[in-house]
Design an enzyme around this catalytic site. Structure first.
Site, PDB file in Angstrom:
ATOM      1  N   GLU A 119      66.987  15.261  12.034  1.00  0.00           N
ATOM      2  CA  GLU A 119      68.205  15.377  13.145  1.00  0.00           C
ATOM      3  C   GLU A 119      68.909  14.077  11.631  1.00  0.00           C
ATOM      4  O   GLU A 119      70.263  14.529  11.469  1.00  0.00           O
ATOM      5  CB  GLU A 119      68.067  14.219  13.749  1.00  0.00           C
ATOM      6  N   ASP A 172      54.303   6.358  23.782  1.00  0.00           N
ATOM      7  CA  ASP A 172      53.653   5.981  22.699  1.00  0.00           C
ATOM      8  C   ASP A 172      52.149   5.291  22.005  1.00  0.00           C
ATOM      9  O   ASP A 172      51.876   5.643  20.575  1.00  0.00           O
ATOM     10  CB  ASP A 172      54.765   5.728  21.595  1.00  0.00           C
TER      11      ASP A 172
END
Lengths: 441, 441
Positions: free
Chosen positions: A182, A311
């Site tokens: 990205e 995470d």
């Protein structure tokens, strides 16, 4: 006895239990929301006063969006949730025996604890690379990266030495996962489209954008055909893709791949993450990336009152390897941890977690993306529309959704980026530059 | 000989003259635009890569707008103006004899020079006050002030000592000119309306916002009846107005007015300005505020090729005292300096400047303002509508106009502020706090 009766009884016996939630990312925030009507007292602790929509952070770094388009004050989210208080503070450690969370300036007791403090960059044993190759995790990271990208073009405009100018116009992105892809796509777009006519002495279209990946393909977590399509889209945006190319060294303005030295003023790191150091204080087994090896119900071994999600957690009970570090995993785990706390409050046993994979998306610049919904795979414009729909849906607040959609429509029509500002260094920018020159000589 | 013929002849004789314009604020930018079709080569030099719409900077400081809503890349403004190049650089001095501008990293020759570098804060001989009482001139200033205001509320929520908590909830603004009045009104609105229900341990409505003014009334540059109306509007927003109250000292978390000590964690400076130090290098007479005493045609004495405009200039030929530091003065002077350069290029003599005063406006929080258009004076809602119209009109770019209008409408309807983010300190925020504590003890 019906459930409600049991619950009320339990509360009367114990007083309302205190739930402390550390981190207001996707995991923490969805846990808070799931406890909205629960008979508990909730304290949310975060180092920042906002929830950050991480999947769009690369657009802040590449001048497409403003920080406040993708951030939302935590207090505003829970304003009407009267069982919840918000503290701006930094969590340092957990004292699991005393059931206390240690903050930078005090301690706080809990009956239940949810840890959702996420991860930061890992440089694979080379912490010295960080100053030359910043990673993208926070708003301050994004603004720093934006500053470096825009400043490189500005310096190139005034540089008369040809080699130095080419180094200023070379951008290396290390790691071709979703963030790397990205970033590379967005920088390609800035150079080839947005800034094409803005300079007099340089042509931004001659900028080199190099995406470096140690493995054999881009977007390794996607099916192979989508990886191939993503690579084609990247090349259309002037991005050079270098596969099977592990970075061996990063020095000031130079990236080394194998024996090849690439002079580059701007190097960005999107290759590895390591879990927040808070995990270490739990005194339980961690995996190689520093994540807590949690139980099937998301709790910590021997501490059923402590849950670790997102995470920060390695959940290996479903596929044998940890679930990926994605927003949907954190959201589902946040809701599940909240549910298990409610079950425990009622004297019932907790339930195992099961991740429902609804697919993954990644975007590659203007009107191009890849989407893997299992049976359905999309690429190009259709995937881009799906990408827009999903991201707007998960943004918090009508205002942010409206503004982000407006900015995207505006950028699509005009080829402009509204956030092309070099800010945040105060008057130190030129001083820093002088320092950097000194470093070199 | 007709004018055009003279002009062409002159250019052929001399080559295209180089016009260097330092500073892309209102003065510099309108000078650049006025030279769009002129037969000159223009170099615009600024320390930032954007033009900043200063009149709305207080809204960035008070979490109503984002930096990029009121800033616009200089390159985008002049993209189609092919006679113009833009350099991101810091101007250090002018070598008037050699006709060179000295930059932080080189020199640049000029045939004509326009200096429009503006002003910064002046602490009236107390530079040590700056760390405790920041002023508002740049985006970084605005983000720092925003951080201090929002952080004070966050700290108060966790402070158990009553006196310390009250000091955290006390905001002192020094100076009741337009910037001071606008800051005080906006902070009053945040405390009394925006954040009223956001905390559990404090009530933001108990915050004290104190506007301190050495002179006998607020908005001294406005007619007396409008000053009185502005004061009434401020009091409605819980702002205490202290007139005839010169500040005698500012120490860490304490402001001293006469013999009275006011404990206050947040002190903002809006009392005085001093011209950019670039003026000193010209070697010409300056006034007390460091401004260049310019000739009637805006040029520097003995240097008809150097023009000084905007806040850097003291133009005393119209009323006997310097024109005020307002955007309309800078805009009109920028256009006039451009016109005089064109006249000189044609071998004609320059014309004297005359400021056309179309009025002044100041806003005081939600739906209240004062406007002085000479014969017509407005206050309250009507003045606020006039204020909105004028400010949107002078913003650059459709996107910024649209977004700012949307943000204002959104804030008006929902009582929210979209930019309530504490950013810019990276992970150093809590470290800084620890430092501040050390300082105290």
């Amino acid at each position: 006895m019906p459930r409600a009766a049991i619950m009320n009884q339990t509360i009367q016996q114990r007083g309302e239990p205190r739930v402390v939630i550390v981190g207001a990312g996707f995991g923490g925030l969805y846990a808070v929301r799931a406890l909205k009507h629960a008979p508990v007292r909730i304290t949310v602790i975060d180092r920042h006063n906002y929830h950050l929509f991480q999947p769009l952070l690369y657009q802040v770094a590449t001048a497409g969006l403003s920080p406040n388009d993708i951030a939302y004050p935590i207090r505003s989210v829970v304003r009407r949730q009267r069982n919840t208080e918000v503290f701006l503070a930094e969590a340092i450690a957990v004292d699991v025996k005393a059931r206390k969370l240690v903050l930078h300036d005090g301690k706080i007791s809990y009956d239940y604890l949810i840890l959702a403090t996420g991860a930061s960059h890992s440089y694979f044993g080379h912490p010295e690379w960080e100053v030359y190759a910043p990673g993208l995790k926070s708003i301050d990271d994004a603004l720093q990266i934006r500053r470096r990208i825009l400043f490189a073009f500005e310096k190139a405009e005034r540089e008369t030495d040809k080699a130095k100018r080419q180094a200023l116009l070379t951008f290396v992105i290390v790691g071709a996962g979703p963030t790397g892809v990205e970033l590379a796509g967005a920088i390609g777009e800035i150079a080839c489209k947005v800034m094409a006519r803005d300079f007099r002495n340089i042509d931004p279209r001659h900028a080199r954008i190099i995406l470096v990946e140690a493995g054999p393909r881009v977007l390794p977590s996607f099916p192979e055909d989508l990886s191939a399509k993503a690579e084609v889209s990247l090349r259309k945006l002037c991005v050079e893709v270098r596969k099977n190319s592990p970075v061996t060294s990063i020095q000031p303005r130079v990236v080394v791949i194998g024996n090849e030295q690439i002079p580059a003023a701007t190097v960005l790191w999107a290759a590895g993450v390591i879990a927040s150091p808070l995990a270490q204080s739990l005194g339980v087994p961690l995996d190689r990336a520093g994540r807590v090896l949690i139980e099937p119900d998301l709790s910590v071994p021997s501490h059923p009152e402590v849950f670790v999600i997102g995470d920060l957690a390695a959940f290996i009970h479903q596929t044998g390897k940890p679930l990926p570090g994605l927003a949907p995993v954190a959201i589902q785990q946040g809701r599940h941890a909240a549910k298990n706390i409610l079950l425990r409050c009622q004297g019932l046993s907790s339930e195992p977690f099961r991740y429902v994979d609804r697919g993954a998306l990644a975007t590659i610049g203007r009107a191009a993306a890849v989407a893997n919904f299992g049976v359905v795979k999309l690429s190009g414009f259709a995937a881009w529309i799906a990408w827009i729909f999903v991201h707007i849906f998960f943004l918090i607040g009508f205002r942010n959704r409206f503004i982000v959609l407006f900015e995207w429509a505006w950028a699509y029509i005009t080829f402009q980026r509204s956030a092309r500002l070099i800010t945040g260094d105060g008057d130190k920018m030129f001083a820093t530059e002088v320092e950097m020159h000194k470093e070199e000589h």
